[in-house]
Design an enzyme around this catalytic site. Structure first.
Site, PDB file in Angstrom:
ATOM      1  N   ASP A 293      41.444  43.831  42.335  1.00  0.00           N
ATOM      2  CA  ASP A 293      40.174  43.347  42.860  1.00  0.00           C
ATOM      3  C   ASP A 293      39.192  44.509  42.738  1.00  0.00           C
ATOM      4  O   ASP A 293      39.584  45.653  42.465  1.00  0.00           O
ATOM      5  CB  ASP A 293      40.326  42.880  44.310  1.00  0.00           C
ATOM      6  CG  ASP A 293      39.305  41.815  44.688  1.00  0.00           C
ATOM      7  OD1 ASP A 293      38.220  41.777  44.070  1.00  0.00           O
ATOM      8  OD2 ASP A 293      39.563  41.028  45.606  1.00  0.00           O
ATOM      9  N   CYS A 294      37.911  44.225  42.907  1.00  0.00           N
ATOM     10  CA  CYS A 294      36.904  45.232  42.561  1.00  0.00           C
ATOM     11  C   CYS A 294      36.920  46.415  43.529  1.00  0.00           C
ATOM     12  O   CYS A 294      36.745  46.245  44.742  1.00  0.00           O
ATOM     13  CB  CYS A 294      35.531  44.581  42.476  1.00  0.00           C
ATOM     14  SG  CYS A 294      35.470  43.418  41.092  1.00  0.00           S
TER      15      CYS A 294
END
Length: 773
Positions: free
Chosen positions: A298-299
């Site tokens: 995920d970012c």
């Protein structure tokens, strides 16, 4: 010429995206017009995907390799490899979401079909509908790419986390609280988006329409609650809950859906960051489930391992942790910044980097992006005209119709008469098109608000917002009451929006915001006849006050119904469509907020913990999972089972603490599990006056029920939809497998089948089934 060079240099350095020209081709490698590509093995379509990917990686310098480990991967001009954006979104339609969107609506294509938010589509309990929606999303994604308006074809959807807690801001993105439904949704979505057939039998080795990515792996369902964020949250999850609730959707996504992507989550699970867990990413996903694809973080989920969680002692340790665990690409820039120093410090090897890059380039090759101009290959005939096509928009309408749930309909208040003399529409969600879309939405093909659609039925319609915004800190109660008094019928359109529930924002209570309740009850009290209450929201709200109020005759939950939601809602209110949706989540009372959102336990406990979801929850409910009314009445009765006793031939059956004999599913083997199955048919009759599409839900329960807190109260084992005219009968068949449907996880997370009596239930009908070990 010098000016042109400067412009091109500026674009290269600053990432400016020029609008595509009408004839620009999508970015791709191995252009057939360049004779040198014939000398490159990675351009040879007669070689295996793995061999081609290894060839690309073998030609890269160390710096080039490191540059490819992030979502915004730069081009490699000397090899004719274009830049690639791994991050694109397509949760319920192709979307231009994020700081560096892979999709741009800045050319021929200005919009894409916006389907209902996932939680509402799930309410249809129709796997084939989910598949068709994903097919359209994949086709439109390819259409945008072929128009030169996309920098990648990897889409970070679906979200298949379990909607464990009703306060979760992202619950709207999921198919709900049930692992069976969520797993079925994952399979249908992945197959549809990637270009597979509904039954999953199509060969897709080198012909992905688009790439799906199941997220967020695993046990992720808290964003920001009372100061606790997903970035630091350590989810304490029992082995039983992992095996029985959190992991099954991902297993289905990989094994049956054949997803080409997985996203590891921000949170830790039992102390280990998901993106740094080799047991999760390598031993389970790739080893046990045979995952073939890429794994993204995920970012900024890599940076938090060091910066926020303190799990890694240095940035280089964080890089080593994720690469050695099996992660391939970092959404963010952390690997770009720190992999070189990790390599120099010998915390990672070039072999670790190569492993990740082979996975990444393999997916790009499978998408056809190294086979020459994609517009001349498979899916090359998909054009901008296929985006927002009439058939796609019709499907968005069908999906909204089939998802909307009728929660209450006292005195058959609905459907409303089309000959109504006057109608008052009141509420902050009545005339706001954007609210209908939910989060992760791109620009829709068209916008029709509920008010606009209702006015298509009743010309003499009076509208008042009631509150300026959904937060409703101030309500114009007196004006709304005055309007209600003078109308023949009143429809209140209330609920939530993205200011109340979204990513990075969980709710702290389950009530309607601000003065919405006061507005609703005041208007209902003043109206000439019972009013209709429509709720536009993703997560559940406690509307016990409305459920128990005779002046509120009907309640409709419309979720976030997408671009066609206003029209679908009006059709249901006025009887042009018979509602058939059923709730994919339990609706809890406000008192549930006393349960800590951080408590991941599914099962109830003797200490007063009530458990979670319909499978384990022991407590009051506003509405049950699976609740949904219709303008028709449906009855069910079972036909006899093909076998009402199933035998598990175990040479050494074991006995648990309750002195019950049981068998380990893992020791039974596929052949034994295939033999331990039976089929059951249910006759469904529409006894109403309207034709309708009706989802039939079959549950199973152990004769001991959930009395000891270890077994489920009941478990959904199958669902199928049937379309019946008024007075018509039909038959639906379910196959019940002992291993898949009657097993449960023991305390160490091992699936077992216990001897004893079980009951299959549909509605009020029940059928016994005995298992002998």
């Amino acid at each position: 010429m010098a000016k042109l060079i400067l412009v091109l240099l500026f674009i290269f350095l600053h990432g400016v995206d020029p609008a595509p020209t009408p004839h620009s081709s999508p970015p791709h490698a191995c252009d057939a017009s360049n004779p040198t590509t014939k000398l490159l093995q990675f351009c040879r379509t007669d070689l295996s995907v793995n061999r081609r990917a290894r060839d690309i990686v073998s030609r890269l310098t160390v710096d080039e390799k490191i540059s490819q480990l992030v979502n915004s991967a730069p081009g490699i001009p000397r090899l004719g490899v274009p830049a690639y954006q791994w991050w694109s979104e397509a949760l319920h339609g192709v979307a231009d979401v994020g700081p560096t969107p892979g999709i741009r609506f800045n050319g021929t294509v200005k919009a894409a079909t916006s389907f209902p938010q996932v939680i509402l589509s799930a309410a249809s309990f129709d796997s084939y509908l989910w598949f068709r929606i994903a097919q359209v999303i994949g086709k439109e994604a390819r259409g945008v790419y072929n128009a030169g308006q996309a920098k990648g074809m990897t889409f970070w959807a679906p979200n298949i986390n379990i909607f464990r807690d009703p306060r979760w801001g992202r619950g709207q993105e999921t198919p709900g609280e049930d692992p069976t439904v969520t797993g079925a949704y994952a399979v249908a979505y992945v197959r549809g988006l990637q270009g597979d057939s509904f039954d999953g039998k199509k060969r897709l080795s080198g012909h992905l329409q688009a790439s799906a990515c199941c997220k967020h792996f695993t046990a992720y369902d808290l964003d920001r609650w009372k100061g606790i964020t997903r970035y630091v949250f350590n989810a304490q999850v029992s082995l039983a809950d992992l095996a029985e609730t959190y992991q099954p959707p991902f297993k289905k996504c990989i094994e049956e859906g054949r997803a080409s992507g997985i996203m590891c989550a921000y949170n830790r699970v039992n102390g280990i960051p998901s993106c740094a867990d080799p047991n999760l990413l390598t031993r389970t996903a790739r080893g046990l489930w045979h995952f073939n694809g890429y794994i993204t973080s995920d970012c900024d989920a890599v940076s938090i391992i060091y910066d926020d969680q303190g799990y890694a002692k240095t940035p280089e340790d964080a890089v080593a942790d994720v690469l050695k665990a099996g992660m391939d690409v970092n959404c963010g820039a952390y690997l770009q910044k720190h992999t070189k120093s990790a390599l120099q410090q010998k915390k990672v090897s070039e072999t670790d980097i190569n492993r990740a890059l082979i996975n990444l380039f393999s997916v790009r090759i499978r998408l056809g992006l190294f086979n020459g101009d994609p517009t001349k290959l498979t899916y090359g005939n998909i054009s901008p005209n296929d985006v927002c096509s009439p058939s796609h928009q019709a499907l968005a309408l069908e999906a909204a119709r089939n998802g909307i749930v009728l929660l209450k309909n006292a005195f058959k208040l609905l459907p409303l008469s089309k000959r109504s003399v006057s109608l008052a529409v009141i509420g902050p969600n009545a005339h706001v098109a954007k609210t209908l879309l939910g989060n992760y939405a791109g620009p829709p093909c068209k916008n029709v608000t509920p008010l606009d659609a209702i006015r298509g039925y009743v010309k003499n319609g009076v509208y008042h917002k009631g509150c300026d915004f959904v937060a409703c800190s101030n309500a114009a109660v007196e004006q709304a009451v005055a309007i209600a008094r003078n109308a023949e019928r009143v429809v209140l359109i209330m609920g939530l929006d993205q200011t109340q529930e979204k990513e990075d924002m969980d709710r702290v209570d389950l009530s309607l915001p601000g003065k919405q309740r006061e507005l609703i009850t005041s208007v209902a009290k003043a109206a000439k006849k019972p009013v209709v209450l429509v709720l536009i929201c993703g997560g559940p709200v406690d509307i016990s006050f409305a459920k128990d109020n005779d002046k509120i005759g009907s309640i409709v939950w419309a979720g976030y119904p997408g671009e066609a939601g206003g029209k679908a809602l009006a059709e249901i209110l006025f009887g042009d469509h018979n509602p058939g949706g059923r709730l994919p989540v339990t609706w809890y009372p406000q008192s549930f907020v006393n349960v800590k959102m951080t408590d991941m336990r599914m099962r109830s406990s003797s200490s007063g913990y009530p458990g979670r979801t319909y499978r384990f929850y022991k407590g009051p409910k506003v509405f049950e999972f699976g609740h949904g009314l219709s303008y028709s009445t449906y009855t069910y009765h079972f036909k006899t089972l093909a076998q009402n006793s199933l035998y598990l031939n175990q040479s050494e059956p074991q006995t648990n603490s309750d002195a019950l004999r049981y068998a380990l599913v893992s020791e039974m083997g596929r052949e034994s599990c295939d033999l331990a199955k039976t089929k059951v048919s249910v006759v469904v009759e529409n006894q109403g006056e309207m034709a309708g599409k009706h989802p039939v839900l079959m549950f199973v329960r152990n004769e001991k029920g959930g009395e000891d807190g270890t077994r489920v109260e009941k478990q959904l084992v199958g669902f199928k939809s049937i379309v019946l005219s008024n007075g018509e009968k039909g038959e639906v068949e379910f196959e019940i497998g002992v291993c898949e449907h009657l097993s449960r996880a023991n305390e160490v997370g091992v699936m077992v089948v216990e001897e004893g009596k079980y009951f299959l239930t549909v509605g009020d009908s029940e059928l016994p089934l005995t298992v002998n070990v």
